[in-house]
Scaffold this active site. Structure first.
Site, PDB file in Angstrom:
ATOM      1  N   THR A 187      56.069  69.535 -16.064  1.00  0.00           N
ATOM      2  CA  THR A 187      56.126  68.245 -15.272  1.00  0.00           C
ATOM      3  C   THR A 187      55.572  67.004 -16.001  1.00  0.00           C
ATOM      4  O   THR A 187      55.972  65.907 -15.586  1.00  0.00           O
ATOM      5  CB  THR A 187      54.975  68.283 -14.128  1.00  0.00           C
ATOM      6  OG1 THR A 187      53.742  69.025 -14.717  1.00  0.00           O
ATOM      7  CG2 THR A 187      55.521  69.114 -12.864  1.00  0.00           C
ATOM      8  N   ASP A 214      60.725  83.886 -24.938  1.00  0.00           N
ATOM      9  CA  ASP A 214      61.073  84.440 -26.474  1.00  0.00           C
ATOM     10  C   ASP A 214      62.450  85.201 -26.039  1.00  0.00           C
ATOM     11  O   ASP A 214      62.859  84.931 -25.051  1.00  0.00           O
ATOM     12  CB  ASP A 214      59.878  85.415 -27.166  1.00  0.00           C
ATOM     13  CG  ASP A 214      60.082  85.455 -28.329  1.00  0.00           C
ATOM     14  OD1 ASP A 214      60.804  85.601 -28.833  1.00  0.00           O
ATOM     15  OD2 ASP A 214      58.871  85.129 -29.044  1.00  0.00           O
ATOM     16  N   GLY A 247      41.765  72.416 -10.451  1.00  0.00           N
ATOM     17  CA  GLY A 247      40.938  72.623 -11.494  1.00  0.00           C
ATOM     18  C   GLY A 247      39.776  71.635 -11.138  1.00  0.00           C
ATOM     19  O   GLY A 247      38.629  72.010 -10.612  1.00  0.00           O
ATOM     20  N   ARG A 248      39.728  70.547 -11.893  1.00  0.00           N
ATOM     21  CA  ARG A 248      38.441  69.628 -11.978  1.00  0.00           C
ATOM     22  C   ARG A 248      38.033  69.414 -10.574  1.00  0.00           C
ATOM     23  O   ARG A 248      36.783  69.250 -10.393  1.00  0.00           O
ATOM     24  CB  ARG A 248      39.097  68.211 -12.862  1.00  0.00           C
ATOM     25  CG  ARG A 248      39.186  68.611 -14.064  1.00  0.00           C
ATOM     26  CD  ARG A 248      39.818  67.638 -14.953  1.00  0.00           C
ATOM     27  NE  ARG A 248      41.375  67.719 -14.466  1.00  0.00           N
ATOM     28  CZ  ARG A 248      42.329  66.998 -14.957  1.00  0.00           C
ATOM     29  NH1 ARG A 248      41.902  65.963 -15.837  1.00  0.00           N
ATOM     30  NH2 ARG A 248      43.657  66.841 -14.548  1.00  0.00           N
ATOM     31  N   ASP A 291      48.453  82.148 -16.677  1.00  0.00           N
ATOM     32  CA  ASP A 291      49.235  81.064 -17.146  1.00  0.00           C
ATOM     33  C   ASP A 291      49.713  81.099 -18.494  1.00  0.00           C
ATOM     34  O   ASP A 291      49.241  80.011 -19.361  1.00  0.00           O
ATOM     35  CB  ASP A 291      48.577  79.668 -16.535  1.00  0.00           C
ATOM     36  CG  ASP A 291      49.720  78.715 -16.432  1.00  0.00           C
ATOM     37  OD1 ASP A 291      50.911  78.831 -16.490  1.00  0.00           O
ATOM     38  OD2 ASP A 291      49.085  77.528 -16.305  1.00  0.00           O
ATOM     39  N   LEU A 292      50.362  81.889 -18.940  1.00  0.00           N
ATOM     40  CA  LEU A 292      50.780  81.933 -20.369  1.00  0.00           C
ATOM     41  C   LEU A 292      52.160  81.455 -20.566  1.00  0.00           C
ATOM     42  O   LEU A 292      52.560  81.295 -21.691  1.00  0.00           O
ATOM     43  CB  LEU A 292      50.680  83.289 -20.870  1.00  0.00           C
ATOM     44  CG  LEU A 292      49.257  84.034 -20.494  1.00  0.00           C
ATOM     45  CD1 LEU A 292      49.493  85.462 -21.551  1.00  0.00           C
ATOM     46  CD2 LEU A 292      48.177  83.117 -21.594  1.00  0.00           C
ATOM     47  N   LYS A 293      52.987  81.143 -19.542  1.00  0.00           N
ATOM     48  CA  LYS A 293      54.338  80.387 -19.742  1.00  0.00           C
ATOM     49  C   LYS A 293      55.018  81.218 -21.022  1.00  0.00           C
ATOM     50  O   LYS A 293      55.413  80.381 -22.048  1.00  0.00           O
ATOM     51  CB  LYS A 293      54.198  78.946 -20.012  1.00  0.00           C
ATOM     52  CG  LYS A 293      53.476  78.182 -18.971  1.00  0.00           C
ATOM     53  CD  LYS A 293      53.627  76.640 -19.042  1.00  0.00           C
ATOM     54  CE  LYS A 293      53.014  76.065 -17.718  1.00  0.00           C
ATOM     55  NZ  LYS A 293      51.513  76.163 -17.956  1.00  0.00           N
ATOM     56  N   THR A 322      61.480  90.782 -26.658  1.00  0.00           N
ATOM     57  CA  THR A 322      60.197  90.605 -26.949  1.00  0.00           C
ATOM     58  C   THR A 322      59.322  90.321 -25.473  1.00  0.00           C
ATOM     59  O   THR A 322      58.270  90.598 -25.319  1.00  0.00           O
ATOM     60  CB  THR A 322      60.060  89.234 -27.600  1.00  0.00           C
ATOM     61  OG1 THR A 322      60.782  89.972 -28.932  1.00  0.00           O
ATOM     62  CG2 THR A 322      58.565  89.153 -28.284  1.00  0.00           C
ATOM     63  N   LYS A 358      42.582  81.263 -12.215  1.00  0.00           N
ATOM     64  CA  LYS A 358      43.943  80.925 -13.253  1.00  0.00           C
ATOM     65  C   LYS A 358      43.013  80.703 -14.544  1.00  0.00           C
ATOM     66  O   LYS A 358      42.302  80.043 -14.761  1.00  0.00           O
ATOM     67  CB  LYS A 358      44.503  79.590 -12.945  1.00  0.00           C
ATOM     68  CG  LYS A 358      45.652  79.484 -13.719  1.00  0.00           C
ATOM     69  CD  LYS A 358      46.588  78.356 -13.577  1.00  0.00           C
ATOM     70  CE  LYS A 358      46.389  76.894 -13.967  1.00  0.00           C
ATOM     71  NZ  LYS A 358      46.556  76.675 -15.218  1.00  0.00           N
TER      72      LYS A 358
END
Ligand code: C5P
Length: 236
Positions: free
Chosen positions: A122, A72, A212-213, A67-69, A76, A40
């Protein structure tokens, strides 16, 4: 191990490349080797060379979740998604506003890109929604938008691990659920509040887990990814 929507069980783990530079990201990808197949890329890396990295990872046979969320006016969003289909990535997030989702579905056309909708961030609670002018509680907004995503032709929903069961109930078995907020037993929660273990999230109905971490900051990332994969396999 079979899964109706995913051929390779390794694809169920998506490693979040939450690092500042492409160089850092590459080091993780090379440490993980064939121990991870799906990555990701979020804002931080996307705006620091991460879109070229995405293209490169795809040519190396990895899958990429951008993951650009996006959000608009519909036109666009359509044009932006059309451009992103050229990168060859697998997943892209958009906010679950009906017009935005319709625009994204139109822009995707018949490309293989799968669109994931973010129902309610969230970090928002009922008070944050009221401040933003909404009258629905988080739980009701999540249900409404998950239902709208389903009818708009979106492929899946990103939701917290803790919301997985509610969302699965609304969208049925065919759409994807992708969930962050995963913590293998014994690992630090960090800033995540309502976490599930990989096994719990899979049993609750998640298709893909974003981690992730617990992987990228592990002393041995490859071993950490392998342990998560084992938990996924045991729960599948
Ligand atoms: O390090 P950690 O496993 O907490 O990373 C989770 C990833 O999922 C991060 O990239 C984070 O931005 C993302 N995410 C999240 N919670 C959400 C949506 C996305 O943690 N609700």
């Amino acid at each position: 191990m079979t899964h109706a929507k995913i051929n390779d069980i390794r694809d169920r783990l998506i490693v979040a490349l939450d690092v500042p530079t492409v160089w850092d990201a590459y080091r993780i990808v090379s440490d993980l080797g064939d121990g991870a197949t799906f990555y990701k890329i979020g804002y931080r890396l996307a705006f620091a060379g991460g879109l070229d990295l995405a293209r490169q990872l795809v040519t190396e046979g990895k899958q990429v979740f951008l993951d650009l969320k996006l959000h608009d006016i519909g036109n666009t969003v359509t044009e932006g998604v059309e451009s992103l289909t050229k990168l060859g990535v697998t997943f892209l997030t958009v906010h679950a506003y009906p017009q935005t989702m319709r625009g994204a579905v139109e822009g995707r056309g018949d490309a293989k890109l799968k669109l994931l909708a973010v129902t309610a961030l969230t970090s928002y609670d009922d008070t944050d929604l009221r401040d933003a002018g909404y009258s629905l509680a988080v739980r009701d907004l999540v249900r409404l938008r998950a239902e709208q995503a389903r009818t708009t032709g979106i492929d899946g929903i990103v939701c917290s691990a803790a919301e997985t069961e509610i969302v699965r109930d609304v969208i049925g078995p065919d759409m994807l659920i992708v969930t962050p907020g995963i913590r293998p037993s014994g690992s630090a929660a960090g800033d995540q509040k309502r976490t599930l273990t990989p096994g719990e999230a899979i049993r609750a109905g998640a298709d893909h887990l974003v981690v992730g971490r617990p992987v990228i900051r592990a002393a041995d990332p490859r071993a950490a990814a392998a342990a998560i994969m084992d938990e996924i396999a045991a729960a599948s």
